[in-house]
Scaffold this motif. Structure first.
Motif, PDB file in Angstrom:
ATOM      1  N   UNK A  85       0.844  -1.209   0.000  1.00 48.00           N
ATOM      2  CA  UNK A  85       0.000   0.000   0.000  1.00 48.00           C
ATOM      3  C   UNK A  85       0.875   1.253   0.000  1.00 48.00           C
ATOM      4  N   UNK A  86       1.853   1.262   0.892  1.00 49.85           N
ATOM      5  CA  UNK A  86       2.726   2.428   1.068  1.00 49.85           C
ATOM      6  C   UNK A  86       3.603   2.653  -0.154  1.00 49.85           C
ATOM      7  N   UNK A  87       4.144   1.602  -0.740  1.00 49.05           N
ATOM      8  CA  UNK A  87       5.020   1.727  -1.913  1.00 49.05           C
ATOM      9  C   UNK A  87       4.288   2.339  -3.094  1.00 49.05           C
ATOM     10  N   UNK A  88       3.054   1.917  -3.303  1.00 46.86           N
ATOM     11  CA  UNK A  88       2.273   2.472  -4.406  1.00 46.86           C
ATOM     12  C   UNK A  88       1.864   3.906  -4.095  1.00 46.86           C
ATOM     13  N   UNK A  89       1.442   4.149  -2.862  1.00 45.81           N
ATOM     14  CA  UNK A  89       1.004   5.494  -2.469  1.00 45.81           C
ATOM     15  C   UNK A  89       2.140   6.507  -2.577  1.00 45.81           C
ATOM     16  N   UNK A  90       3.349   6.097  -2.209  1.00 46.09           N
ATOM     17  CA  UNK A  90       4.507   6.997  -2.248  1.00 46.09           C
ATOM     18  C   UNK A  90       5.221   6.990  -3.596  1.00 46.09           C
ATOM     19  N   UNK A  91       4.625   6.275  -4.576  1.00 49.92           N
ATOM     20  CA  UNK A  91       5.141   6.246  -5.952  1.00 49.92           C
ATOM     21  C   UNK A  91       6.530   5.613  -6.056  1.00 49.92           C
ATOM     22  N   UNK A  92       6.826   4.671  -5.181  1.00 50.31           N
ATOM     23  CA  UNK A  92       8.037   3.871  -5.352  1.00 50.31           C
ATOM     24  C   UNK A  92       7.888   2.931  -6.537  1.00 50.31           C
ATOM     25  N   UNK A  93       6.683   2.434  -6.751  1.00 50.75           N
ATOM     26  CA  UNK A  93       6.344   1.609  -7.907  1.00 50.75           C
ATOM     27  C   UNK A  93       4.931   1.985  -8.340  1.00 50.75           C
ATOM     28  N   UNK A  94       4.620   1.744  -9.606  1.00 47.06           N
ATOM     29  CA  UNK A  94       3.322   2.182 -10.114  1.00 47.06           C
ATOM     30  C   UNK A  94       2.203   1.216  -9.793  1.00 47.06           C
ATOM     31  N   UNK A  95       2.519  -0.056  -9.542  1.00 46.03           N
ATOM     32  CA  UNK A  95       1.485  -1.056  -9.295  1.00 46.03           C
ATOM     33  C   UNK A  95       1.883  -1.948  -8.128  1.00 46.03           C
ATOM     34  N   UNK A  96       0.929  -2.714  -7.658  1.00 47.34           N
ATOM     35  CA  UNK A  96       1.185  -3.641  -6.562  1.00 47.34           C
ATOM     36  C   UNK A  96       2.096  -4.790  -7.031  1.00 47.34           C
ATOM     37  N   UNK A  97       1.870  -5.261  -8.246  1.00 49.52           N
ATOM     38  CA  UNK A  97       2.697  -6.346  -8.759  1.00 49.52           C
ATOM     39  C   UNK A  97       4.153  -5.954  -8.877  1.00 49.52           C
ATOM     40  N   UNK A  98       4.418  -4.751  -9.385  1.00 48.03           N
ATOM     41  CA  UNK A  98       5.794  -4.282  -9.490  1.00 48.03           C
ATOM     42  C   UNK A  98       6.402  -4.095  -8.107  1.00 48.03           C
ATOM     43  N   UNK A  99       5.600  -3.661  -7.144  1.00 53.23           N
ATOM     44  CA  UNK A  99       6.097  -3.494  -5.772  1.00 53.23           C
ATOM     45  C   UNK A  99       6.542  -4.832  -5.190  1.00 53.23           C
ATOM     46  N   UNK A 100       5.749  -5.869  -5.417  1.00 51.15           N
ATOM     47  CA  UNK A 100       6.115  -7.193  -4.921  1.00 51.15           C
ATOM     48  C   UNK A 100       7.394  -7.680  -5.593  1.00 51.15           C
ATOM     49  N   UNK A 101       7.501  -7.475  -6.908  1.00 48.64           N
ATOM     50  CA  UNK A 101       8.700  -7.903  -7.630  1.00 48.64           C
ATOM     51  C   UNK A 101       9.945  -7.201  -7.101  1.00 48.64           C
ATOM     52  N   UNK A 102       9.837  -5.892  -6.885  1.00 45.25           N
ATOM     53  CA  UNK A 102      10.975  -5.138  -6.360  1.00 45.25           C
ATOM     54  C   UNK A 102      11.376  -5.590  -4.972  1.00 45.25           C
ATOM     55  N   UNK A 103      10.381  -5.824  -4.117  1.00 49.59           N
ATOM     56  CA  UNK A 103      10.687  -6.271  -2.753  1.00 49.59           C
ATOM     57  C   UNK A 103      11.300  -7.660  -2.751  1.00 49.59           C
ATOM     58  N   UNK A 104      10.885  -8.515  -3.663  1.00 51.10           N
ATOM     59  CA  UNK A 104      11.495  -9.845  -3.719  1.00 51.10           C
ATOM     60  C   UNK A 104      12.961  -9.782  -4.148  1.00 51.10           C
ATOM     61  N   UNK A 105      13.288  -8.820  -4.982  1.00 54.70           N
ATOM     62  CA  UNK A 105      14.689  -8.643  -5.337  1.00 54.70           C
ATOM     63  C   UNK A 105      15.497  -8.253  -4.106  1.00 54.70           C
ATOM     64  N   UNK A 106      14.986  -7.313  -3.311  1.00 58.20           N
ATOM     65  CA  UNK A 106      15.675  -6.943  -2.073  1.00 58.20           C
ATOM     66  C   UNK A 106      15.781  -8.144  -1.132  1.00 58.20           C
ATOM     67  N   UNK A 107      14.723  -8.941  -1.063  1.00 58.73           N
ATOM     68  CA  UNK A 107      14.748 -10.126  -0.201  1.00 58.73           C
ATOM     69  C   UNK A 107      15.798 -11.124  -0.687  1.00 58.73           C
ATOM     70  N   UNK A 108      15.942 -11.272  -2.004  1.00 55.50           N
ATOM     71  CA  UNK A 108      16.957 -12.176  -2.551  1.00 55.50           C
ATOM     72  C   UNK A 108      18.367 -11.743  -2.190  1.00 55.50           C
ATOM     73  N   UNK A 109      18.561 -10.452  -1.980  1.00 54.93           N
ATOM     74  CA  UNK A 109      19.870  -9.934  -1.589  1.00 54.93           C
ATOM     75  C   UNK A 109      20.060  -9.942  -0.077  1.00 54.93           C
ATOM     76  N   UNK A 110      19.116 -10.524   0.643  1.00 55.21           N
ATOM     77  CA  UNK A 110      19.271 -10.666   2.088  1.00 55.21           C
ATOM     78  C   UNK A 110      19.042  -9.397   2.873  1.00 55.21           C
TER      79      UNK A 110
END
Length: 389
Positions: free
Chosen positions: A57-82
């Motif tokens: 919710x916060x990522x989309x609201x603050x325009x970190x990503x344009x959609x919820x799906x892209x937000x999840x993809x971006x966060x999973x990349x950060x999670x993959x990097x530990x």
């Protein structure tokens, strides 16, 4: 020789540092927005964590990503990097009422690069508050902005208890330089306790970043095809918002090849277009490409190193480039190749005991992909890098 070693390391760390910084800035902003807090679920307390759906919710609201799906993809990349993990290490990041925690908040990271990077952030923030320590210097008629002396830096590290002794401070300075967190102003020296040597921070800690910036980094692009598949069942309507890979299966003279899938073809690195629509290849990681004759010379500084790589569901996780000899352009830091020890700028000498030193990347790629799931590869690595292998 020291300077060459440092320059060779720069590219491999810069993209990883960008991902670390994106994660760290998100952590700080999420703390400021009180998204990270103590939570309670089924009579159990979870300290300093955030909920996946609230974060989206916060990522989309603050325009970190344009959609919820892209937000999840971006966060999973950060999670993959530990950078963060599920509080019980049971789930990948999801747009759901699941709790996650940044590893910097619970001090559970085992990644030495990430731990050292957090040390670099802490040192930078403390140093820039100390008036006169980081300043402009004029040396040899050249002005170096925001620089510091090696001797003062070592003294300061000891005084701030970042190091227990002067020797420990010098070792820390070398670690920071070798990981491209600091650099000698002209890249001519390693870190030394000397007043005549000036250093600067290599990383722009202050520039603001957003989560969507991870999609601009070649190091993360190889993971997006698998992320798209895993997200399709959750947010298929947002799938078009994620970068799409290009798959080369024709006979064009592609400038680079990515070995990322186990089918009969292979995915390339993500192509980048200019304003005219022309496809541009990513810049080579090689400072100077050696010839096959140089690599096979009795006096070559390169030594052979053999390893076995077992592909995962995505592939081997590396990208090749070159017209003979072929070299490693990109390695997915979370893939099988990285786990086996493959690194960028290594030349491919043999594949499954067959010498491929004079073959181009397309031929080497076909040889690799003809052997399903398991790859025995011999690479040539510079002697200076052997101790770090």
């Amino acid at each position: 020789m020291e300077a060459v070693t440092q320059r060779g390391r720069t590219a491999s760390f810069s993209e990883k540092h960008e991902i670390y910084l994106i994660g760290e800035q998100l952590r700080r902003d999420m703390h400021a927005s009180v998204l990270i807090r103590d939570r309670r679920y089924h009579l159990r307390n979870y300290r300093q964590c955030f909920a996946g759906n609230e974060a989206v919710d916060w990522l989309v609201r603050c325009k970190h990503c344009s959609t919820r799906g892209a937000s999840v993809a971006g966060m999973r990349i950060l999670q993959n990097y530990g950078i963060f993990h599920h509080v019980c290490d049971d789930h990948k990041f999801k747009d759901d009422q699941l709790f996650y925690r940044f590893r910097r908040d619970d001090d559970t990271s085992a990644d030495k690069d990430l731990i050292l990077f957090y040390t670099g952030i802490r040192i930078y923030l403390k140093m820039t508050k100390k008036k006169g320590l980081v300043r402009d210097f004029i040396q040899g008629g050249q002005t170096y902005h925001n620089a510091f002396m090696g001797s003062k830096f070592a003294e300061w590290l000891t005084g701030q208890k970042e190091a227990v002794s002067r020797e420990d401070a010098i070792y820390l300075g070398r670690q920071l330089l070798e990981n491209n967190i600091i650099r000698h102003v002209t890249d001519d020296h390693h870190f030394r306790n000397a007043e005549s040597l000036l250093y600067q921070f290599s990383v722009d800690f202050d520039r603001r970043r957003i989560l969507a910036d991870v999609f601009k980094l070649p190091a993360t692009m190889s993971r997006l095809s698998s992320l798209r598949l895993s997200l399709s069942s959750v947010e298929s309507q947002d799938d078009h918002t994620l970068p799409k890979p290009s798959v080369h299966t024709d006979d064009r003279d592609e400038p680079y090849t990515g070995l990322l899938v186990r089918s009969g073809s292979w995915s390339s690195e993500y192509e980048q277009g200019n304003d005219s629509g022309e496809v541009l290849a990513p810049k080579s990681v090689m400072l100077r490409q050696a010839t096959a004759d140089e690599l096979e010379s009795p006096d070559t500084p390169y030594v052979k190193h053999r390893m076995r790589i077992i592909s995962d569901s995505v592939g081997y996780g590396f990208v090749l480039r070159g017209d003979g000899p072929t070299y490693v352009q990109t390695v997915d830091p979370t893939g099988p190749a990285a786990s086996a020890g493959l690194k960028v700028r290594q030349y491919v000498y043999a594949v499954n005991c067959v010498n491929v030193l004079q073959k181009n990347h397309k031929d080497v790629g076909r040889t690799i992909m003809s052997n399903e799931n398991v790859l025995d590869i011999t690479v040539l690595m510079h002697r200076r890098d052997v101790s770090n292998a």
